[in-house]
Design an enzyme around this catalytic site. Structure first.
Site, PDB file in Angstrom:
ATOM      1  N   ALA A 150       0.850  -1.193   0.000  1.00 55.02           N
ATOM      2  CA  ALA A 150       0.000   0.000   0.000  1.00 55.02           C
ATOM      3  C   ALA A 150       0.884   1.242   0.000  1.00 55.02           C
ATOM      4  CB  ALA A 150      -0.892   0.029   1.245  1.00 55.02           C
ATOM      5  N   THR A 182      -6.255  -0.631   8.304  1.00 52.44           N
ATOM      6  CA  THR A 182      -5.952   0.333   9.356  1.00 52.44           C
ATOM      7  C   THR A 182      -7.209   0.722  10.123  1.00 52.44           C
ATOM      8  OG1 THR A 182      -5.334   2.652   9.662  1.00 52.44           O
ATOM      9  CG2 THR A 182      -6.137   2.082   7.507  1.00 52.44           C
ATOM     10  N   ASP A 183      -7.024   1.177  11.377  1.00 52.46           N
ATOM     11  CA  ASP A 183      -8.163   1.703  12.144  1.00 52.46           C
ATOM     12  C   ASP A 183      -8.616   3.067  11.612  1.00 52.46           C
ATOM     13  OD1 ASP A 183      -6.010   3.236  13.001  1.00 52.46           O
ATOM     14  OD2 ASP A 183      -6.401   3.001  15.142  1.00 52.46           O
ATOM     15  N   GLU A 184      -7.806   3.684  10.727  1.00 51.95           N
ATOM     16  CA  GLU A 184      -8.136   5.038  10.261  1.00 51.95           C
ATOM     17  C   GLU A 184      -9.401   5.047   9.396  1.00 51.95           C
ATOM     18  OE1 GLU A 184      -4.778   7.442   9.092  1.00 51.95           O
ATOM     19  OE2 GLU A 184      -3.419   6.239  10.300  1.00 51.95           O
ATOM     20  N   VAL A 193       5.941  19.194  15.887  1.00 51.24           N
ATOM     21  CA  VAL A 193       4.683  18.650  16.421  1.00 51.24           C
ATOM     22  C   VAL A 193       3.531  19.418  15.786  1.00 51.24           C
ATOM     23  CG1 VAL A 193       3.296  18.408  18.523  1.00 51.24           C
ATOM     24  CG2 VAL A 193       5.761  17.925  18.582  1.00 51.24           C
ATOM     25  N   TYR A 199      -5.677   8.830   2.259  1.00 50.71           N
ATOM     26  CA  TYR A 199      -5.144   7.516   2.640  1.00 50.71           C
ATOM     27  C   TYR A 199      -6.236   6.630   3.219  1.00 50.71           C
ATOM     28  CZ  TYR A 199      -3.017   3.996   5.691  1.00 50.71           C
ATOM     29  OH  TYR A 199      -2.720   2.818   6.332  1.00 50.71           O
ATOM     30  N   LYS A 245       7.354   8.987   9.316  1.00 54.83           N
ATOM     31  CA  LYS A 245       6.304   8.774  10.310  1.00 54.83           C
ATOM     32  C   LYS A 245       6.765   9.356  11.656  1.00 54.83           C
ATOM     33  CE  LYS A 245       3.705   6.252   7.446  1.00 54.83           C
ATOM     34  NZ  LYS A 245       4.242   5.108   6.816  1.00 54.83           N
ATOM     35  N   ASN A 249      -1.733   2.468  15.037  1.00 56.86           N
ATOM     36  CA  ASN A 249      -0.409   2.926  14.588  1.00 56.86           C
ATOM     37  C   ASN A 249       0.696   1.987  15.050  1.00 56.86           C
ATOM     38  OD1 ASN A 249      -2.122   5.332  14.382  1.00 56.86           O
ATOM     39  ND2 ASN A 249      -0.221   6.410  13.942  1.00 56.86           N
ATOM     40  N   LYS A 291      -7.949   3.129   1.796  1.00 57.98           N
ATOM     41  CA  LYS A 291      -7.937   1.856   2.530  1.00 57.98           C
ATOM     42  C   LYS A 291      -9.369   1.380   2.773  1.00 57.98           C
ATOM     43  CE  LYS A 291      -4.916  -0.187   3.977  1.00 57.98           C
ATOM     44  NZ  LYS A 291      -4.007  -1.234   3.406  1.00 57.98           N
TER      45      LYS A 291
END
Ligand code: NAD
Ligand code: TYD
Length: 358
Positions: A86, A137-139, A218, A162, A201, A191, A166
């Protein structure tokens, strides 16, 4: 438990795929055919330890190339496909979504079609044993408020190119099971962090920038929350889902390690200060708050009780032990990431090119 002796892994030269390859070949003695396009995110070093193992074969190929996928499946006749290939970085999906649509959606479709054709060629016993494991992914579930957890029943609400790509691939896998009978399992994980993660990342970027004395960027106020899972725990979860998961089901995988980004960065600074003192004070002084990511999801958190209850999987590492191992790995493998900084990615900010104002 289905007997699985040969697995076609897609994306096996990437961060998580290579951990799966190492687990299968070196620890479990399973034969692996690794199919990877070798994009910027791929690392030959991550599979170097198994490269000469007779149980390991590698093909440089694109999952969007149906003829190549059909030929590899026909030649190697795997018992299962573990699909990890991916485009994986949210910030890059904001700058160039086309690659994500092509690989994550069209590529998954192409691989599903080639796999279905191969599966139909098997005898009934082999068809019954075969699995297509889609790694997601949980996203796909979108963003949580202060409370609540993603379960397997949470409605899909992807917010980034993204996660939308997915989510599209998850739906295709579901449809190929329900309509064509392909025996699929899907897992949606939080993650990951650990060795060989590309330094775009959060965690590896902070380690590398921390060591170089560079600013630690950040996003926003650093209050976004992620759940972190050590990559080797994820690899074991994937093997568990593949071999013992119920066909047609999905499984959430998480680390029980919810944390605000700023707290993650503080922990990394403190570990670097302990393991490689800088001589000029704490790395925390390098923290710089920068413009937020467009559409930045506030919080991800996983309810991983189904995989624990039904399949008996639990993570081995806590965030404290996993992060220490990870920082130590980057300290010991400077050559690996320095080559990436020199040749592939110098650490510049990604994901601001086309997004709305955050
Ligand atoms: P990665 O970016 O490190 O590696 C992806 C690999 O796929 C690379 O080796 C790349 O060369 C290969 N690839 C890309 N396009 C390809 C194509 N068209 N054909 C063949 N190979 C191709 O990604 P990762 O972090 O290892 O993620 C692996 C999988 O796990 C992805 O499906 C991702 O969505 C999923 N996932 C990742 C995380 C995470 O935190 N990294 C969490 C949950 C799920
Ligand atoms: P990332 O590692 O890109 O994973 P994902 O977006 O898939 O969760 O980012 C993790 C979190 O860290 C996310 O909330 C964005 C944030 N982040 C920063 O604050 N600074 C950075 O330089 C990066 C890359 C991410």
């Amino acid at each position: 438990m289905v007997e699985t002796v040969k697995v076609l892994v897609t994306g096996g030269a990437g961060f998580i795929g290579s951990a799966v390859v190492r687990l299968l070949v070196a620890e479990l003695g399973v034969s692996v055919v690794n199919v990877d396009k070798m994009t910027y995110a791929a690392s030959p070093a991550a599979t170097a330890g198994v490269a000469t193992d007779p149980r390991y074969a590698f093909f440089k190929a694109d999952i969007c190339d149906g003829a190549a996928m059909r030929a590899i499946l026909a030649q190697h006749r795997p018992d299962a496909v573990m699909h990890l290939a991916a485009e994986s970085h949210v910030d890059r999906s904001i700058d160039s979504p086309a690659d994500f649509i092509n690989t994550n959606i069209v590529g998954t479709y192409t691989l599903l079609q080639a796999t279905l054709e191969y599966w139909r060629s098997l005898d009934a016993e082999a068809q019954g044993r075969f699995r297509f494991h889609h790694v997601s992914t949980d996203e796909v579930y979108g963003s949580l408020g202060a409370d609540g957890l993603f379960t397997e029943e949470t409605p899909y609400q992807p917010n980034s190119p993204y996660s939308a790509s997915k989510a599209g691939s998850d739906h295709l896998v579901r449809a190929w099971h329900h309509t064509f009978g392909l025996p699929t399992v899907t897992s949606n994980c939080s993650n990951n962090y650990g060795p060989f993660q590309f330094p775009e990342k959060l965690i590896p970027l902070m380690i590398v920038n921390g060591l170089k004395g560079r600013p630690l960027p950040v996003y926003g106020k650093g209050e976004n929350v992620r759940d972190w899972l050590y990559v080797e725990d994820h690899a074991r979860a994937l093997w568990t889902v593949l071999t013992t998961g119920k066909v047609g089901e999905t499984y959430n995988v998480g680390g029980h390690n919810e944390m605000r980004n700023l707290d993650v960065v503080h922990l990394i600074c403190d570990l670097l200060d302990e393991l490689r003192p800088s001589g000029s004070g704490s790395r925390r002084s390098q923290i710089t708050f920068v413009q937020d990511r467009p559409g930045h999801d506030a919080r991800y958190a996983i309810d991983a009780s189904k995989i624990a209850r039904d399949l008996g999987w639990r993570p081995k590492e806590t965030f404290a032990t996993g992060l220490r191992r990870t920082v130590a790995w980057y300290l010991e493998n400077e050559g690996w990431w320095q080559e990436i900084l020199d040749q592939k990615y110098a650490g510049v900010r990604l994901g601001l090119a086309a997004g709305k104002k955050a």
